[in-house]
Design a protein around this motif. Structure first.
Motif, mmCIF file in Angstrom:
data_model
loop_
_atom_site.group_PDB
_atom_site.id
_atom_site.type_symbol
_atom_site.label_atom_id
_atom_site.label_comp_id
_atom_site.label_asym_id
_atom_site.label_seq_id
_atom_site.Cartn_x
_atom_site.Cartn_y
_atom_site.Cartn_z
ATOM 1 N N ARG A 647 0.831 -1.197 0.000
ATOM 2 C CA ARG A 647 0.000 0.000 0.000
ATOM 3 C C ARG A 647 0.872 1.255 0.000
ATOM 4 N NH1 ARG A 647 -5.328 -0.924 1.889
ATOM 5 N NH2 ARG A 647 -5.357 1.071 2.982
ATOM 6 N N ARG A 648 1.931 1.241 0.792
ATOM 7 C CA ARG A 648 2.822 2.399 0.829
ATOM 8 C C ARG A 648 3.475 2.625 -0.535
ATOM 9 N NH1 ARG A 648 8.308 3.111 1.294
ATOM 10 N NH2 ARG A 648 8.957 5.099 2.231
ATOM 11 N N GLN A 649 4.000 1.550 -1.131
ATOM 12 C CA GLN A 649 4.674 1.677 -2.433
ATOM 13 C C GLN A 649 3.696 2.151 -3.503
ATOM 14 O OE1 GLN A 649 6.732 -1.877 -3.656
ATOM 15 N NE2 GLN A 649 7.476 -0.985 -5.565
ATOM 16 N N PHE A 650 2.466 1.652 -3.444
ATOM 17 C CA PHE A 650 1.458 2.047 -4.426
ATOM 18 C C PHE A 650 1.126 3.534 -4.289
ATOM 19 C CE2 PHE A 650 -2.508 2.592 -6.541
ATOM 20 C CZ PHE A 650 -2.597 1.585 -7.502
ATOM 21 N N VAL A 651 0.861 3.979 -3.063
ATOM 22 C CA VAL A 651 0.468 5.379 -2.830
ATOM 23 C C VAL A 651 1.576 6.320 -3.274
ATOM 24 C CG1 VAL A 651 -0.009 7.094 -1.036
ATOM 25 C CG2 VAL A 651 -1.193 4.887 -1.006
ATOM 26 N N LEU A 652 2.817 6.036 -2.878
ATOM 27 C CA LEU A 652 3.924 6.922 -3.232
ATOM 28 C C LEU A 652 4.179 6.921 -4.738
ATOM 29 C CD1 LEU A 652 6.411 6.224 -0.298
ATOM 30 C CD2 LEU A 652 5.003 8.262 -0.665
ATOM 31 N N THR A 653 4.054 5.763 -5.371
ATOM 32 C CA THR A 653 4.236 5.707 -6.830
ATOM 33 C C THR A 653 3.147 6.496 -7.537
ATOM 34 O OG1 THR A 653 5.348 3.556 -6.761
ATOM 35 C CG2 THR A 653 4.307 4.192 -8.842
ATOM 36 N N PHE A 654 1.914 6.357 -7.078
ATOM 37 C CA PHE A 654 0.813 7.091 -7.705
ATOM 38 C C PHE A 654 1.055 8.595 -7.619
ATOM 39 C CE2 PHE A 654 -3.376 8.783 -8.451
ATOM 40 C CZ PHE A 654 -3.943 7.894 -9.356
ATOM 41 N N LEU A 655 1.510 9.046 -6.465
ATOM 42 C CA LEU A 655 1.777 10.473 -6.297
ATOM 43 C C LEU A 655 3.004 10.908 -7.101
ATOM 44 C CD1 LEU A 655 0.972 10.739 -2.487
ATOM 45 C CD2 LEU A 655 -0.406 11.629 -4.392
ATOM 46 N N ASP A 656 4.005 10.035 -7.207
ATOM 47 C CA ASP A 656 5.153 10.339 -8.069
ATOM 48 C C ASP A 656 4.691 10.582 -9.506
ATOM 49 O OD1 ASP A 656 6.932 10.057 -5.987
ATOM 50 O OD2 ASP A 656 7.551 8.023 -6.527
ATOM 51 N N LEU A 657 3.853 9.690 -10.015
ATOM 52 C CA LEU A 657 3.346 9.838 -11.384
ATOM 53 C C LEU A 657 2.531 11.118 -11.526
ATOM 54 C CD1 LEU A 657 2.372 6.141 -12.041
ATOM 55 C CD2 LEU A 657 3.799 7.495 -13.556
ATOM 56 N N ALA A 658 1.660 11.373 -10.551
ATOM 57 C CA ALA A 658 0.818 12.571 -10.619
ATOM 58 C C ALA A 658 1.661 13.842 -10.563
ATOM 59 C CB ALA A 658 -0.195 12.557 -9.468
ATOM 60 N N ASN A 659 2.716 13.825 -9.753
ATOM 61 C CA ASN A 659 3.548 15.022 -9.565
ATOM 62 C C ASN A 659 4.550 15.236 -10.694
ATOM 63 O OD1 ASN A 659 2.534 15.975 -7.039
ATOM 64 N ND2 ASN A 659 3.632 14.333 -5.999
ATOM 65 N N GLU A 660 4.933 14.173 -11.401
ATOM 66 C CA GLU A 660 5.986 14.307 -12.401
ATOM 67 C C GLU A 660 5.496 13.910 -13.799
ATOM 68 O OE1 GLU A 660 9.769 15.204 -13.952
ATOM 69 O OE2 GLU A 660 8.709 15.766 -12.117
ATOM 70 N N ASN A 661 5.201 12.650 -14.017
ATOM 71 C CA ASN A 661 4.842 12.202 -15.364
ATOM 72 C C ASN A 661 3.558 12.853 -15.878
ATOM 73 O OD1 ASN A 661 6.392 9.848 -13.968
ATOM 74 N ND2 ASN A 661 6.646 9.477 -16.157
ATOM 75 N N PHE A 662 2.552 12.998 -15.003
ATOM 76 C CA PHE A 662 1.269 13.561 -15.414
ATOM 77 C C PHE A 662 1.094 15.007 -14.939
ATOM 78 C CE2 PHE A 662 0.079 8.890 -14.928
ATOM 79 C CZ PHE A 662 0.265 8.628 -16.278
ATOM 80 N N ARG A 663 2.171 15.606 -14.503
ATOM 81 C CA ARG A 663 2.105 17.002 -14.072
ATOM 82 C C ARG A 663 1.586 17.865 -15.223
ATOM 83 N NH1 ARG A 663 7.185 17.734 -13.574
ATOM 84 N NH2 ARG A 663 7.473 19.241 -15.266
ATOM 85 N N TRP A 664 0.674 18.774 -14.921
ATOM 86 C CA TRP A 664 -0.052 19.485 -15.968
ATOM 87 C C TRP A 664 0.862 20.272 -16.904
ATOM 88 C CZ3 TRP A 664 -2.996 20.007 -19.620
ATOM 89 C CH2 TRP A 664 -3.372 21.233 -20.175
ATOM 90 N N ASP A 665 1.846 20.986 -16.354
ATOM 91 C CA ASP A 665 2.682 21.787 -17.248
ATOM 92 C C ASP A 665 3.523 20.892 -18.168
ATOM 93 O OD1 ASP A 665 4.238 20.910 -15.095
ATOM 94 O OD2 ASP A 665 5.582 22.638 -15.222
ATOM 95 N N ARG A 666 3.906 19.698 -17.673
ATOM 96 C CA ARG A 666 4.652 18.759 -18.527
ATOM 97 C C ARG A 666 3.754 18.209 -19.623
ATOM 98 N NH1 ARG A 666 5.736 13.059 -18.590
ATOM 99 N NH2 ARG A 666 7.779 12.638 -19.531
ATOM 100 N N VAL A 667 2.547 17.800 -19.256
ATOM 101 C CA VAL A 667 1.611 17.266 -20.250
ATOM 102 C C VAL A 667 1.286 18.331 -21.290
ATOM 103 C CG1 VAL A 667 -0.699 16.329 -20.622
ATOM 104 C CG2 VAL A 667 0.630 15.607 -18.628
ATOM 105 N N LYS A 668 1.077 19.556 -20.842
ATOM 106 C CA LYS A 668 0.744 20.642 -21.770
ATOM 107 C C LYS A 668 1.873 20.858 -22.779
ATOM 108 C CE LYS A 668 -0.827 25.433 -21.968
ATOM 109 N NZ LYS A 668 0.151 25.826 -23.017
ATOM 110 N N ALA A 669 3.120 20.793 -22.307
ATOM 111 C CA ALA A 669 4.256 20.972 -23.220
ATOM 112 C C ALA A 669 4.290 19.864 -24.266
ATOM 113 C CB ALA A 669 5.554 21.007 -22.430
#
Length: 817
Positions: A647-669
Motif C-alpha cells: 500500500r505504501r509503495q502504491f500510494v507513493l508511486t501514484f503520487l510520483d506519477l501525478a507530480n511528475e509524469n502527469f504534471r499538468w505543465d509537462r503534459v501541456k508541453a
C-alpha cells in the motif's frame, strides 16, 4: 634323402591348405560385401528439390510453410527408405533416419525439414533437420549386419548456393538429372513443370519525391523481357513491355481505384468515400521474363510528384505500402473487404444488416487471422526530409479487434526470410533493434500513442512510434502510427537480455514469444497470487521474488490515472514477460513484468461521460458497462491491499506519477509538441470522415488538455479515500541543484532541479525517500530540511526517509571535490 626334397614335399600340402582357406575366406568376404551393398535402385535415388524457405505450398486443401527435401526414384522399382539417412553435415551423414516409407517407381516424396522443435504437416514424413543456404545435404545408406558390422554408402549429395532468391527452391531442372537451377516450388511433382526464377530487374531511378515529372530507367540481364505495372499489381506476361525510359507525371487528378470502395466495412456503417480524388503517388512494379516462361520476383518503386504543392506532407514521414490489389480487395482473397464470406452469409440468412461488428467476425474477410490471411507486400519509408530510409518486401495482415471493421484499418508488417530478410533494417525509432514485425496503426485516436510519451521512463514497457502519412498502392490512405511490436526482439533490445530466454504472454494465456511450456511459470504466479495471504510478510517477500512489484504498480497506476476501462492486470489487453532463466540482477532476474498495451479505451470510454466527465471518473473502482469490476476490486488487488508495504509503495508511486509524469505543465508541453502533427492529422480526418465518425484532431487535443488539467484534483482525493489515508496533502519542495553538482531521486522519480525548484504534493501518512547522487567531480555533504524530519537515516547519509509534518522544503548540499 636330401633335405631339400623333403621340405618341398612338406610345403606342398601346406600351400594347398592355405590356398583353400584363403579362397574360402575370400568367398566369405565376397558374399558379406555383396550382402552389405544396397540394391541398385537405392544407389540411383536422388535428392531432387530442396526448399530452404517455404513461401507457402499446398498440401491437399491446406498450406504449409515448412521447408522440405524432395526425393525422386528414377527406377522401375519401388524403394524402401528403411536404411536411408539425411544429413546437413557431410562429416556425419547419419543424423536423421528417414521414415519407413516407400517411393514408388518414378515417384516423388517430400521429407519436411522441421528442425529440432518444429512439426510436420499432418500425415507427412519429416526429419529433425533445418536446411539453410550454403549447406550440403546428403542422402546416405547405412546397414548393420547381424554380427554388428556397419556398412555405409553415400547415395547423393547436394550443396546449396549461398543465396537463393525469395520464392525459389534449389532443384534439378530435369528430374534426377545433373543440372540445378532456382525454380518455383513443385513439392511432390515433376520439376519439368517448374519455371525458373531469374534475377529481378533493377529500377535505376531511385524512389522519392520529384518536382514535375521523372524519367525512370529499368535494366535487366541480357535476353530478358521487362514488363511493368502502375496500379500495384504484380506484372504478368500481359503487362506492358518496358523498352524505353518511362516518363511519369503526377496522377493525383485521376479517378480513385481503391479510395472509392465502399465494401471495406459493413453495408450499413454510414461510411462514405472521399468526394474528390485523393492525392496519389506513382507506384511502379517490374519483373523480368525469360524465353522459357520463367518470371523473376517483382521489384517496386514509388514516386511522389509535385508534393511540394500539396498540403499535409511538410516534414512528414511518408510510408508507401504496395501489394497486388487482389490481396486486399478481391472478393475471395482480399483481406481489406467484407468479401465473399459476407455475401454468402447474407444470402444464406446467417447475418443481416444492422448486426454489431462483434457478430460478424466469422463472416468478413477482414477478420481472417493467421498465416492464411498474410499477403505479400512491399514497404518503403521516407523520413521527414523525404529521404528513403527503408525499402523491402514483407508480409501484411489486418490487425486489431473492433478496429478491423473501421474503414481505415491497421496492419501488422512481417519481415520473413521468404520475403528476402528476416528482420526490418534497423533504421527506426533510434533503437538499433532489427524488428521482425512492425505495427502500422490507424490514427483514429491520438491517445493510443500519446500516453506512451508520458511514461516512457517508467518500469512498464511502452512502444515507440512514428506518425506517418501512408499511401496504399499509391493512393493516400491517411495518417498512421508506425510502432514497435512487442516481441522477443523488443525485449532483448530494450532490456539487454537474451532473446531466446524470454517469455512474452498476452492476455495471461497466449504465448506471443517463447516456449509454451514456460507458461506454467505464469500460472504458478497466478495461483500464488490467488491463494497466499499477503498480510504475512514472508508470503509477500516470496511474491517479490516472482514479480517486479514496481513494474506492476507502475502499470496499475498509469491505467488508473488515464482511466483505461479495457484492461485488467490478470485479464485481457495486458502483456507480461520474464526471462525464463535468470541472467542478471536487473530486468533479466526472472521476475514477471508488465507492459502497457492497447490504450484506446482510456479517458473513461464505456462509462457515462455525460454525467461524469472523464477527469472525474473514479477508475479505482469504477468500470465500463462491458466490465464487471474496477481495478481495486479485481484480482490480484484485494489480496495485495492486505500488505502495508504494498500500500505504501502504491500510494507513493501514484503520487510520483501525478507530480511528475502527469504534471499538468509537462503534459501541456507535450501536447503542444503533438499539435505539430495537426496538418497531417487534419488531412487524414478529411480523407476518412466524409460522413463524420471520429473527433477531429483539435477535439482530441482538447479532450486530453481538459482531462489532464483537471485530473489530479479529482483522482488524488480518490486515492486517499480508497487507501484510507488520514494525513494531509503537503507540498514538498526540492531546492534547485545545478546538474554539474548532482541530482536528487525522490521515491521513483528524478525531478529536474537544474534551473528551478521543484514542488509536488504528498500525503503525510507515509515518509518519502530521498537519495542524493553527486556528479562525477562532486560529493554529497548533507541534507537541509524545513517542515519535516528524518524518519530513517542521518543528515549526512546520501539516502534517507523524511516524515512530512506539513509543507516541507529539502535542500541537497553538494560540494566540488
Amino acid at each position: 634323402m636330401k633335405t631339400t626334397s623333403v621340405r618341398s614335399r612338406l610345403l606342398l600340402p601346406v600351400f594347398l591348405v592355405t590356398l583353400g582357406l584363403l579362397t574360402c575366406f575370400g568367398a566369405l568376404l565376397f558374399w558379406k560385401f555383396r550382402n552389405a551393398r544396397p540394391a541398385s535402385a537405392i544407389r540411383q535415388l536422388r535428392i531432387n528439390e530442396i526448399c530452404t524457405v517455404n513461401p507457402g505450398t499446398a498440401i491437399d486443401e491446406a498450406t504449409t510453410y515448412e521447408d522440405y527435401i524432395e526425393l525422386y526414384n528414377p527406377t522401375d522399382e519401388a524403394i524402401s527408405l528403411g536404411e536411408l539417412w539425411l544429413s546437413d553435415n557431410p562429416r556425419h551423414c547419419d543424423l536423421a533416419p528417414l521414415p519407413d516409407k516407400t517411393i514408388e517407381p518414378h515417384g516423388f516424396l517430400c521429407i519436411y525439414a522441421v528442425g529440432s522443435e518444429g512439426g510436420s504437416p499432418e500425415g507427412q514424413p519429416s526429419v529433425p533437420l533445418s536446411v539453410s543456404e550454403g549447406e550440403t545435404i546428403t542422402l546416405a545408406w547405412k546397414h548393420q549386419s547381424e554380427s554388428g558390422i556397419t556398412t555405409s554408402l553415400l547415395v547423393d549429395s547436394v550443396t546449396l548456393p549461398s543465396s537463393i532468391r525469395p520464392g525459389a527452391v534449389y532443384a534439378r531442372t530435369g528430374d534426377g538429372g545433373p543440372e540445378f537451377d532456382q525454380l518455383r516450388p513443385t513439392p511432390g511433382s515433376s520439376n519439368q513443370d517448374a519455371s525458373s526464377v531469374p534475377e529481378a530487374p533493377v529500377i535505376e531511378t531511385a524512389s522519392g519525391f520529384y518536382e514535375n515529372e521523372v524519367a525512370v530507367t529499368i535494366t535487366a540481364k541480357k535476353g530478358m523481357t521487362i514488363r511493368y505495372t502502375l496500379d500495384g499489381s504484380d506484372p504478368t506476361s500481359d503487362s506492358p513491355e518496358y523498352t524505353v525510359p518511362l516518363t511519369l507525371t503526377d496522377p493525383s487528378k485521376n479517378p480513385d481505384q481503391y479510395a472509392s470502395r465502399t465494401d471495406i466495412t459493413e453495408e450499413d456503417s454510414g461510411y462514405l468515400p472521399p468526394e474528390t480524388p485523393v492525392d496519389k503517388a506513382v507506384v511502379l512494379r517490374a519483373a523480368a521474363f525469360d524465353s522459357q516462361g520463367g518470371v523473376s520476383n517483382t521489384v517496386t518503386a514509388t514516386y511522389f510528384l509535385d508534393f511540394s504543392e500539396k498540403e499535409g506532407y511538410e516534414d512528414a514521414v511518408t510510408l508507401s505500402l504496395v501489394t497486388d490489389p487482389e490481396n486486399l480487395f478481391s472478393s475471395e482473397k482480399g483481406i481489406y473487404v467484407r468479401g465473399a464470406l459476407y455475401d454468402n452469409a447474407i444470402d444464406a440468412g446467417l447475418i443481416y444488416n444492422g448486426l454489431p461488428w462483434s457478430f460478424l467476425t466469422d463472416y468478413t474477410n477482414y477478420y481472417l487471422e493467421g498465416r492464411s490471411s498474410e499477403r505479400a507486400a512491399h514497404v518503403q519509408l521516407f523520413d521527414a526530409s523525404h529521404n528513403l530510409a527503408l525499402s523491402q518486401d514483407c508480409g501484411i495482415r489486418i490487425r486489431g479487434n473492433e478496429s478491423r471493421h473501421f474503414p481505415q484499418k491497421s496492419f501488422t508488417l512481417f519481415s520473413r526470410k521468404k520475403y528476402g530478410k528476416s528482420t526490418f533494417d534497423p533504421v527506426l525509432f533510434d533503437t538499433d533493434i532489427s524488428y521482425p514485425n512492425l505495427i502500422l496503426s490507424c490514427s483514429r485516436t491520438l491517445k493510443k500513442a500519446f500516453f506512451f510519451d508520458l511514461v516512457a521512463d517508467r518500469d512498464t514497457a511502452t512502444q515507440r512510434y512514428l506518425p506517418c502519412q501512408v499511401f496504399l498502392n499509391g493512393e493516400y490512405w491517411g495518417m498512421y502510427y508506425l510502432m514497435e511490436k512487442y516481441s522477443a526482439e523488443y525485449l532483448a533490445g530494450h532490456y539487454d537480455v537474451e532473446q531466446d530466454n524470454t517469455l512474452l504472454i498476452k492476455d495471461t494465456r497466449y504465448v506471443e514469444d517463447g516456449d509454451y511450456e514456460a507458461l506454467q511459470n505464469y500460472r504458478d504466479l497466478r495461483d500464488f497470487l490467488s491463494q497466499a495471504d499477503f498480510s504475512d510478510p514472508e508470503n509477500y517477500a516470496e511474491l517479490l521474488t516472482k514479480m517486479d512489484m514496481q513494474s506492476f504498480i507502475d502499470w496499475m497506476c498509469t491505467n488508473i490515472y488515464i482511466a483505461n476501462t479495457d484492461t485488467k492486470p490478470l485479464g485481457g489487453n495486458v502483456l507480461t514477460w520474464q526471462t525464463v532463466t535468470p541472467e542478471n540482477d536487473t530486468e533479466g532476474d526472472g521476475r514477471f513484468r508488465w507492459i502497457l498495451y492497447d490504450l484506446d479505451d482510456s479517458l473513461g470510454v464505456g462509462t457515462d461521460l455525460a454525467t461524469t466527465p472523464a477527469y472525474a471518473f473514479d477508475s479505482f473502482t469504477g468500470h465500463a458497462v462491458y466490465a464487471a469490476l474496477g481495478f481495486l476490486d479485481d484480482e490480484p488487488m484485494p489480496a495485495l491491499m492486505k500488505n502495508e508495504d504494498f500500500r505504501r509503495q502504491f500510494v507513493l508511486t501514484f503520487l510520483d506519477l501525478a507530480n511528475e509524469n502527469f504534471r499538468w505543465d509537462r503534459v501541456k508541453a507535450l501536447l503542444d509538441q503533438t499539435a505539430e502533427q495537426k496538418p497531417w492529422a487534419d488531412k487524414s480526418w478529411d480523407r476518412w470522415n466524409a460522413a463524420p465518425e471520429t473527433a477531429t484532431f483539435d477535439e482530441e487535443l482538447q479532450d486530453l488538455h481538459t482531462f489532464f488539467e483537471h485530473r489530479a484534483e479529482y483522482i488524488i482525493p480518490m486515492l486517499a479515500d480508497h487507501f484510507g489515508l488520514e494525513g494531509t496533502l503537503a507540498d514538498v519542495t526540492l531546492t534547485s541543484v545545478p546538474a554539474d553538482q548532482g541530482s536528487v531521486v525522490l521515491n521513483t522519480i528524478t525531478p529536474d532541479l537544474d534551473n528551478a525548484d521543484w514542488t509536488g504534493q504528498y500525503y503525510t501518512d507515509y515518509p518519502i525517500t530521498l537519495k542524493a547522487e553527486p556528479a562525477e567531480d562532486s560529493e554529497f555533504v548533507r541534507w537541509e530540511i524545513t517542515g519535516g524530519e528524518i524518519a530513517n537515516g542521518a543528515i549526512e547519509d546520501s539516502e534517507i526517509q523524511v516524515r512530512l509534518d506539513g509543507d516541507t522544503r529539502i535542500i541537497a548540499v553538494f560540494e566540488k571535490k
